[in-house]
Structure formats: structure tokens, C-alpha cells
Design a protein around this motif. Sequence first.
Motif, PDB file in Angstrom:
ATOM      1  N   LEU A  13       0.830  -1.205   0.000  1.00  0.00           N
ATOM      2  CA  LEU A  13       0.000   0.000   0.000  1.00  0.00           C
ATOM      3  C   LEU A  13       0.862   1.251   0.000  1.00  0.00           C
ATOM      4  O   LEU A  13       0.648   2.179  -0.806  1.00  0.00           O
ATOM      5  CB  LEU A  13      -0.922   0.000   1.224  1.00  0.00           C
ATOM      6  CG  LEU A  13      -1.714   1.297   1.479  1.00  0.00           C
ATOM      7  CD1 LEU A  13      -2.688   1.569   0.340  1.00  0.00           C
ATOM      8  CD2 LEU A  13      -2.447   1.216   2.812  1.00  0.00           C
ATOM      9  N   GLY A  14       1.843   1.299   0.882  1.00  0.00           N
ATOM     10  CA  GLY A  14       2.704   2.468   0.971  1.00  0.00           C
ATOM     11  C   GLY A  14       3.516   2.695  -0.291  1.00  0.00           C
ATOM     12  O   GLY A  14       3.647   3.820  -0.778  1.00  0.00           O
ATOM     13  N   ALA A  15       4.065   1.604  -0.854  1.00  0.00           N
ATOM     14  CA  ALA A  15       4.894   1.721  -2.047  1.00  0.00           C
ATOM     15  C   ALA A  15       4.078   2.202  -3.244  1.00  0.00           C
ATOM     16  O   ALA A  15       4.517   3.075  -4.004  1.00  0.00           O
ATOM     17  CB  ALA A  15       5.540   0.374  -2.363  1.00  0.00           C
ATOM     18  N   LEU A  16       2.873   1.654  -3.416  1.00  0.00           N
ATOM     19  CA  LEU A  16       2.051   2.050  -4.552  1.00  0.00           C
ATOM     20  C   LEU A  16       1.501   3.471  -4.396  1.00  0.00           C
ATOM     21  O   LEU A  16       1.370   4.205  -5.378  1.00  0.00           O
ATOM     22  CB  LEU A  16       0.903   1.052  -4.744  1.00  0.00           C
ATOM     23  CG  LEU A  16       1.313  -0.287  -5.345  1.00  0.00           C
ATOM     24  CD1 LEU A  16       0.144  -1.247  -5.385  1.00  0.00           C
ATOM     25  CD2 LEU A  16       1.885  -0.090  -6.749  1.00  0.00           C
ATOM     26  N   LEU A  17       1.180   3.845  -3.174  1.00  0.00           N
ATOM     27  CA  LEU A  17       0.718   5.219  -2.941  1.00  0.00           C
ATOM     28  C   LEU A  17       1.826   6.217  -3.272  1.00  0.00           C
ATOM     29  O   LEU A  17       1.584   7.241  -3.913  1.00  0.00           O
ATOM     30  CB  LEU A  17       0.266   5.383  -1.494  1.00  0.00           C
ATOM     31  CG  LEU A  17      -0.247   6.771  -1.100  1.00  0.00           C
ATOM     32  CD1 LEU A  17      -1.433   7.180  -1.977  1.00  0.00           C
ATOM     33  CD2 LEU A  17      -0.637   6.798   0.380  1.00  0.00           C
ATOM     34  N   LEU A  18       3.045   5.892  -2.853  1.00  0.00           N
ATOM     35  CA  LEU A  18       4.187   6.759  -3.154  1.00  0.00           C
ATOM     36  C   LEU A  18       4.431   6.827  -4.653  1.00  0.00           C
ATOM     37  O   LEU A  18       4.668   7.914  -5.207  1.00  0.00           O
ATOM     38  CB  LEU A  18       5.437   6.232  -2.435  1.00  0.00           C
ATOM     39  CG  LEU A  18       6.737   7.036  -2.633  1.00  0.00           C
ATOM     40  CD1 LEU A  18       6.572   8.453  -2.103  1.00  0.00           C
ATOM     41  CD2 LEU A  18       7.902   6.333  -1.937  1.00  0.00           C
ATOM     42  N   ALA A  19       4.351   5.673  -5.324  1.00  0.00           N
ATOM     43  CA  ALA A  19       4.566   5.642  -6.770  1.00  0.00           C
ATOM     44  C   ALA A  19       3.483   6.423  -7.504  1.00  0.00           C
ATOM     45  O   ALA A  19       3.758   7.123  -8.485  1.00  0.00           O
ATOM     46  CB  ALA A  19       4.601   4.189  -7.259  1.00  0.00           C
ATOM     47  N   TYR A  20       2.247   6.324  -7.015  1.00  0.00           N
ATOM     48  CA  TYR A  20       1.132   7.035  -7.656  1.00  0.00           C
ATOM     49  C   TYR A  20       1.267   8.544  -7.455  1.00  0.00           C
ATOM     50  O   TYR A  20       1.100   9.319  -8.399  1.00  0.00           O
ATOM     51  CB  TYR A  20      -0.187   6.541  -7.080  1.00  0.00           C
ATOM     52  CG  TYR A  20      -1.400   7.247  -7.628  1.00  0.00           C
ATOM     53  CD1 TYR A  20      -1.881   6.939  -8.905  1.00  0.00           C
ATOM     54  CD2 TYR A  20      -2.062   8.228  -6.889  1.00  0.00           C
ATOM     55  CE1 TYR A  20      -2.983   7.605  -9.428  1.00  0.00           C
ATOM     56  CE2 TYR A  20      -3.169   8.891  -7.402  1.00  0.00           C
ATOM     57  CZ  TYR A  20      -3.625   8.580  -8.669  1.00  0.00           C
ATOM     58  OH  TYR A  20      -4.717   9.234  -9.179  1.00  0.00           O
ATOM     59  N   ARG A  21       1.562   8.947  -6.236  1.00  0.00           N
ATOM     60  CA  ARG A  21       1.661  10.382  -5.951  1.00  0.00           C
ATOM     61  C   ARG A  21       2.858  11.013  -6.656  1.00  0.00           C
ATOM     62  O   ARG A  21       2.832  12.201  -6.991  1.00  0.00           O
ATOM     63  CB  ARG A  21       1.788  10.607  -4.436  1.00  0.00           C
ATOM     64  CG  ARG A  21       0.580  10.153  -3.638  1.00  0.00           C
ATOM     65  CD  ARG A  21      -0.680  10.896  -4.022  1.00  0.00           C
ATOM     66  NE  ARG A  21      -0.614  12.310  -3.663  1.00  0.00           N
ATOM     67  CZ  ARG A  21      -1.520  13.209  -3.994  1.00  0.00           C
ATOM     68  NH1 ARG A  21      -2.558  12.859  -4.730  1.00  0.00           N
ATOM     69  NH2 ARG A  21      -1.395  14.467  -3.608  1.00  0.00           N
ATOM     70  N   SER A  22       3.918  10.226  -6.888  1.00  0.00           N
ATOM     71  CA  SER A  22       5.109  10.759  -7.552  1.00  0.00           C
ATOM     72  C   SER A  22       4.993  10.713  -9.070  1.00  0.00           C
ATOM     73  O   SER A  22       5.855  11.266  -9.773  1.00  0.00           O
ATOM     74  CB  SER A  22       6.348   9.971  -7.115  1.00  0.00           C
ATOM     75  OG  SER A  22       6.270   8.627  -7.554  1.00  0.00           O
ATOM     76  N   GLY A  23       3.965  10.051  -9.584  1.00  0.00           N
ATOM     77  CA  GLY A  23       3.773   9.973 -11.020  1.00  0.00           C
ATOM     78  C   GLY A  23       4.472   8.808 -11.687  1.00  0.00           C
ATOM     79  O   GLY A  23       4.427   8.672 -12.920  1.00  0.00           O
ATOM     80  N   LEU A  24       5.113   7.931 -10.909  1.00  0.00           N
ATOM     81  CA  LEU A  24       5.787   6.772 -11.492  1.00  0.00           C
ATOM     82  C   LEU A  24       4.781   5.795 -12.095  1.00  0.00           C
ATOM     83  O   LEU A  24       5.075   5.109 -13.066  1.00  0.00           O
ATOM     84  CB  LEU A  24       6.631   6.060 -10.426  1.00  0.00           C
ATOM     85  CG  LEU A  24       7.869   6.811  -9.933  1.00  0.00           C
ATOM     86  CD1 LEU A  24       8.550   6.023  -8.821  1.00  0.00           C
ATOM     87  CD2 LEU A  24       8.838   7.052 -11.086  1.00  0.00           C
ATOM     88  N   ILE A  25       3.593   5.710 -11.487  1.00  0.00           N
ATOM     89  CA  ILE A  25       2.508   4.881 -12.009  1.00  0.00           C
ATOM     90  C   ILE A  25       1.327   5.785 -12.309  1.00  0.00           C
ATOM     91  O   ILE A  25       0.894   6.549 -11.442  1.00  0.00           O
ATOM     92  CB  ILE A  25       2.086   3.796 -10.994  1.00  0.00           C
ATOM     93  CG1 ILE A  25       3.240   2.828 -10.735  1.00  0.00           C
ATOM     94  CG2 ILE A  25       0.869   3.030 -11.507  1.00  0.00           C
ATOM     95  CD1 ILE A  25       2.894   1.739  -9.744  1.00  0.00           C
ATOM     96  N   ARG A  26       0.821   5.685 -13.519  1.00  0.00           N
ATOM     97  CA  ARG A  26      -0.322   6.507 -13.919  1.00  0.00           C
ATOM     98  C   ARG A  26      -1.480   5.602 -14.339  1.00  0.00           C
ATOM     99  O   ARG A  26      -1.279   4.618 -15.037  1.00  0.00           O
ATOM    100  CB  ARG A  26       0.062   7.433 -15.080  1.00  0.00           C
ATOM    101  CG  ARG A  26       1.150   8.439 -14.714  1.00  0.00           C
ATOM    102  CD  ARG A  26       1.397   9.417 -15.860  1.00  0.00           C
ATOM    103  NE  ARG A  26       2.461  10.348 -15.536  1.00  0.00           N
ATOM    104  CZ  ARG A  26       2.313  11.442 -14.810  1.00  0.00           C
ATOM    105  NH1 ARG A  26       1.118  11.745 -14.325  1.00  0.00           N
ATOM    106  NH2 ARG A  26       3.331  12.245 -14.561  1.00  0.00           N
ATOM    107  N   ALA A  27      -2.655   5.978 -13.901  1.00  0.00           N
ATOM    108  CA  ALA A  27      -3.851   5.181 -14.222  1.00  0.00           C
ATOM    109  C   ALA A  27      -4.391   5.609 -15.585  1.00  0.00           C
ATOM    110  O   ALA A  27      -5.446   6.241 -15.693  1.00  0.00           O
ATOM    111  CB  ALA A  27      -4.906   5.361 -13.138  1.00  0.00           C
ATOM    112  N   THR A  28      -3.664   5.248 -16.643  1.00  0.00           N
ATOM    113  CA  THR A  28      -4.111   5.553 -17.995  1.00  0.00           C
ATOM    114  C   THR A  28      -5.286   4.645 -18.368  1.00  0.00           C
ATOM    115  O   THR A  28      -5.572   3.655 -17.689  1.00  0.00           O
ATOM    116  CB  THR A  28      -2.970   5.346 -19.001  1.00  0.00           C
ATOM    117  OG1 THR A  28      -2.612   3.954 -19.007  1.00  0.00           O
ATOM    118  CG2 THR A  28      -1.754   6.175 -18.617  1.00  0.00           C
ATOM    119  N   GLU A  29      -5.955   4.968 -19.468  1.00  0.00           N
ATOM    120  CA  GLU A  29      -7.099   4.154 -19.890  1.00  0.00           C
ATOM    121  C   GLU A  29      -6.685   2.726 -20.207  1.00  0.00           C
ATOM    122  O   GLU A  29      -7.388   1.774 -19.866  1.00  0.00           O
ATOM    123  CB  GLU A  29      -7.790   4.793 -21.103  1.00  0.00           C
ATOM    124  CG  GLU A  29      -8.610   6.027 -20.758  1.00  0.00           C
ATOM    125  CD  GLU A  29      -9.683   5.730 -19.727  1.00  0.00           C
ATOM    126  OE1 GLU A  29     -10.420   4.744 -19.893  1.00  0.00           O
ATOM    127  OE2 GLU A  29      -9.768   6.471 -18.735  1.00  0.00           O
TER     128      GLU A  29
END
Length: 250
Positions: free
Chosen positions: A129-145
Motif C-alpha cells: 500500500l505504501g509503495a504504490l501510494l508513493l509511486a502514484y503520488r510521484s507519477g511513477l505509475i499513472r492510471a491511464t485508460e
Amino acid sequence: MRSGNPALNENIFLDVGRGTVVGNDAMTLNGTVNKTGILLLLVIVGAAFTWSRYTGPESVGAVIPLTLVGAIGGLIMALVTIFKKTWSPVTAPLYAGLEGLFLGGISAFFEARHPGIVMQAVVLTFGTLGALLLAYRSGLIRATENFKLGVVAATGGIMLLYLVNIGMRLFGMDGIGFIHEASWLGIAFSGFVVVIAALNLVLDFDFIESGVEHGAPKYMEWYGAFGLVVTLVWLYLEILRLLSKLQSRD
């Protein structure tokens, strides 16, 4: 927009956000984070209550009644919350407490077979949870279509496979072996499911953020927190299953 989480499916936040919800009556990110913390605390309290009945492998039977109450009650509260979102300030906390009872019992069953597995699963769940939240907030992972389509398709396939397996067992058949077996195929399948469950967290983050951007009403903070907890519960259970399979091969 899409989410593999049935609690946060397509257009939920857009639909409830249409209107003139502003100021203190609007959903906020901080409010959702705080309510997620409250729900997780209730899950932990419920789990601890059931876990307190477990004193060793010989006491597993003592947790069965609370586990069944939590499983049935949690399912009912989850369905009510999904179909009556305005009730989520009440039903989401009830769901969290009941789901905690269930998780405490399930954790006891796994702990009886593999001592120490529960703490490993808890650490891995919150670490993910922590790793993915950090990656999402930093833009490393983007929820593209395309990302959403892939995760939703994989989640749907997994759920269909689980339903077929349950149906086969209800009719007296053996079911789909690799779902439960500790074979390398079974381990690979569980690893895949853990990855998909984890990626659903990214979709949940995206939908909660969308709710805030579209001015969803205040009660949707509880609903967004509920959807995130649903995914975390699934992730924890799948991590338990994967660790159990790995330890069974030792």
C-alpha cells in the motif's frame, strides 16, 4: 473511467458529483484519508477480537463462530454500502468491524498451519500500500485508460475463475486444482493475483482523486475509504494464500 473494484466502478464519482457541492459539504482527499484510517482501525480491532480466541492450533475451532458472523455480516454490509452509498457513514464502519472478525479467524487458520505467516502478510500488505501510494503520488505509475482496461480485464477474469471454482465444488466436483494447490503453477497463479490486487489500489487512488476533483458529496469520503479497504482485504487474503503455498513447499 473504470475500476476493478466493484465498490468503485465506472462513473460512480461522476454521477454523485454532478451538482453544486462546495465547501465543507464536498469530498476532500484529507477527509477520505482520515476515514480510511478509521476503517482500518476498526478492521484491526475486529481482527484482534477474534484473534484473542486463538491460543494455538488446538483452539482454531473457537474462532469459527466469529469468523462466520464476520463473513456473512461483512458481505451484507458491503452490498448495502454499494447499493446505498448515502448510508456509507454508517454501513462502512459496520463493514470494517465485521470484516475484521472474519480476517481474525482466517488469519488464525493460516497461523495454525504456518506459524509467523500472519505478521509477514500484514507487513507485505501495508508495505505494498505504501509503495504504490508513493509511486502514484510521484507519477511513477499513472492510471491511464489502457492501464485501467488491463487491470479490470484481469480482475474480471480472476473473479470469474473463482466463481467457476466455487460452482464446481458446490456440485461435488474437485474444482480448479491450481487455485489451491502448492504446485509451481498454483504459486504462479497466486503471484499473478497478488499483483492484480495490488494494481487495483492504483485504480482506487485514481477514483478517489476523481471524486474530489468532481466535487462529490461529503459522504463519498466514507464510500471511497470503504472501496479502498475492500481492495486491501482482498490483497491481504491473496498474500496469505501465496505465502501459504510457498511455505508448503519447504
